[in-house]
Write an enzyme that holds these catalytic residues in place. Structure first.
Site, short mmCIF file in Angstrom:
data_model
loop_
_atom_site.label_atom_id
_atom_site.label_comp_id
_atom_site.label_asym_id
_atom_site.label_seq_id
_atom_site.Cartn_x
_atom_site.Cartn_y
_atom_site.Cartn_z
N CYS A 144 -0.10 3.53 3.46
CA CYS A 144 0.14 1.63 3.49
C CYS A 144 -0.04 1.06 3.55
O CYS A 144 -0.82 0.30 4.26
CB CYS A 144 1.25 2.75 5.42
N CYS A 195 0.07 -1.06 7.40
CA CYS A 195 -0.97 -0.40 8.68
C CYS A 195 -1.51 0.33 8.73
O CYS A 195 -2.38 0.41 9.60
CB CYS A 195 0.04 0.17 9.65
N CYS A 243 4.31 2.91 11.36
CA CYS A 243 4.43 1.84 11.07
C CYS A 243 6.68 1.34 10.23
O CYS A 243 7.19 0.73 11.35
CB CYS A 243 4.04 0.17 11.05
N ASP A 294 -15.82 0.56 -19.99
CA ASP A 294 -15.94 2.06 -19.07
C ASP A 294 -14.67 3.19 -19.22
O ASP A 294 -13.53 3.05 -18.71
CB ASP A 294 -15.46 1.28 -17.13
#
Length: 452
Positions: free
Chosen positions: A218, A221, A243, A361
């Site tokens: 999330c 939160c 949340c 990379d």
């Protein structure tokens, strides 16, 4: 415009056009970057002075995947509506490329005659160009890990985007991907006119969350999100059990718009372009007809006829992108096997480069679910600058030694393409999965001409 700014603009435009003529005359390239780089040294306000002349506004398109296809689709819709559109179609999406695209459409004294400017923008420079561009519409497609040697994590990028968008005028239109939690959360924090697009088609859920997943926590939160289903990577239907953060309501019904091109990711591109076109006033009849007759941009599900064989090029430049092209290829190959079990499958050619446009990379290939391609069986041909890295990844994807995969390693790209074409049966499709610079090489070999 002040006199000194006007004089500097005139000098910058003249210089840019001279450089463009010289580069193209000497066949040194497409002159999609250098003119802008030189011109902005003469007029540091170049981006602002040119973009403010666009009559109906700048459309900024950002995201890791899908910028080129979405931009071309939206541009076609706007042009069919009768508007003049400036577009950095060559793919130069850094500041100097944006300036070059605008400069190419000015007259000798720096006057720009355009209704819209569609600018594809590299996700890392979005915060730098928002203030001078003052876009009318910002289209946020998605955020995935891409080029690990250059960019940070997606949460960092989305946070920077949100901070840069916040000061823009309230009438600015933000079109964002609701299925991407990072972009959904960003959009919910903004005061501008935010509209969301996404899928509402559970039948397209993946069986499991893929390895190439970037944002399953999330953004509010930090709790792990609960997914009802995933469409690709971390994009899907989700909610936070802690949340209450959840996928926002959609401003467009995905089932009402047909799939264009191959791959579910192109459904997202379609929805993004449609919703943007609707906000800009394009007639629905034009939107639908454009979709029905749309042809892919170079290298993005582009289809060619070469030596009597059908070829489809699917750009694959990061874990999510390659996972989705593998998914699309497997769907096609599976359908062909069902039609006739005895039919020989066409080979798949994978080309891996590690040049600057690709990212140096290549460890990202270990996040790709190549097992899903290998388990289908058939011939896989690999080539490119990092051919042995790709071959090793595929070899490790074999569940056992007696796998049905036939791995062919060709260091020389021309030889690899010739082999792939030779082994492609009539009425079958050769799929080529290249990184960006490899895609340009593949197209030059197949068509005999360069793009850039």
């Amino acid at each position: 415009m002040q006199l000194m700014d006007r004089l500097r603009l005139g000098a910058a435009v003249l210089t840019a056009k001279t450089v463009t003529f010289g580069v193209r005359s000497l066949r040194l390239g497409a002159a999609s970057v250098l003119p802008g780089e030189i011109a902005r040294r003469l007029q540091p306000k170049l981006l602002q002075l040119l973009s403010c002349q666009v009559k109906q506004g700048v459309i900024l398109i950002a995201g890791t995947n899908g910028k080129t296809t979405t931009s071309l689709l939206l541009r076609t819709m706007l042009e069919r509506q009768g508007w003049r559109v400036v577009h950095n179609a060559a793919g130069a999406n850094l500041e100097n490329g944006l300036m070059t695209a605008l400069l190419q459409n000015t007259n000798p004294i720096g006057t720009l005659d355009a209704d819209f400017a569609i600018l594809e923008v590299d996700e890392n420079i979005v915060p730098k160009v928002l203030a001078p561009l003052q876009p009318r519409l910002i289209l946020a497609l998605n955020l995935f890990r891409d080029q690990l040697d250059r960019y940070g994590e997606v949460d960092t990028i989305s946070r920077r985007w949100g901070q840069a968008i916040a000061p823009l005028p309230s009438e600015t239109i933000i079109v964002a991907n609701a299925d991407d939690p990072t972009l959904a959360y960003m959009g919910q924090q903004l005061s501008q006119n935010v509209l969301f697009f996404g899928l509402s088609e559970p039948e397209h859920y993946l069986d499991e969350i893929p390895h190439a997943v970037d944002s399953i926590y999330c953004p509010s939160c930090g709790t792990r999100l609960v997914y009802q289903g995933v469409y690709l990577s971390h994009q899907g239907d989700y909610n936070c059990p802690n949340c209450g953060f959840h996928k926002p309501s959609l401003a467009i019904a995905s089932r009402e718009w047909e799939q264009i091109l191959i791959g579910l990711y192109n459904k997202y591109n379609t929805l993004a372009a449609v919703l943007s076109a609707q906000q800009l006033g394009v007639d629905e009849a034009i939107i639908r007809d454009t979709i029905a007759n749309f042809q892919a941009a170079f290298g993005r599900a582009e289809e060619l006829q070469v030596r009597g064989k059908h070829v489809r090029i699917l750009l694959s430049k990061n874990p999510v992108g390659m996972n989705e092209t593998i998914r699309a290829v497997n769907e096609v190959r599976g359908e062909r096997q069902i039609e006739a079990e005895s039919r020989q499958l066409a080979p798949v050619l994978m080309v891996l480069n590690d040049r600057i446009p690709d990212g140096t990379d290549v460890s990202w290939i270990w996040d790709v679910d190549t097992e899903k391609l290998v388990e289908r069986g058939g011939t896989l041909i690999v080539s490119g600058d990092r051919v042995y890295d790709m071959a090793l990844r595929l070899r490790y994807s074999q569940p056992e030694i007696d796998s049905k995969m036939n791995l062919v390693v060709k260091e020389d790209l021309k030889e690899a393409i010739a082999t792939a074409l030779e082994q492609t049966p009539a009425h079958e499709t050769l799929h080529i999965l290249p990184t960006y610079s490899a895609m340009l090489e593949v197209r030059e070999i197949l068509t005999g001409r360069k793009i850039l």
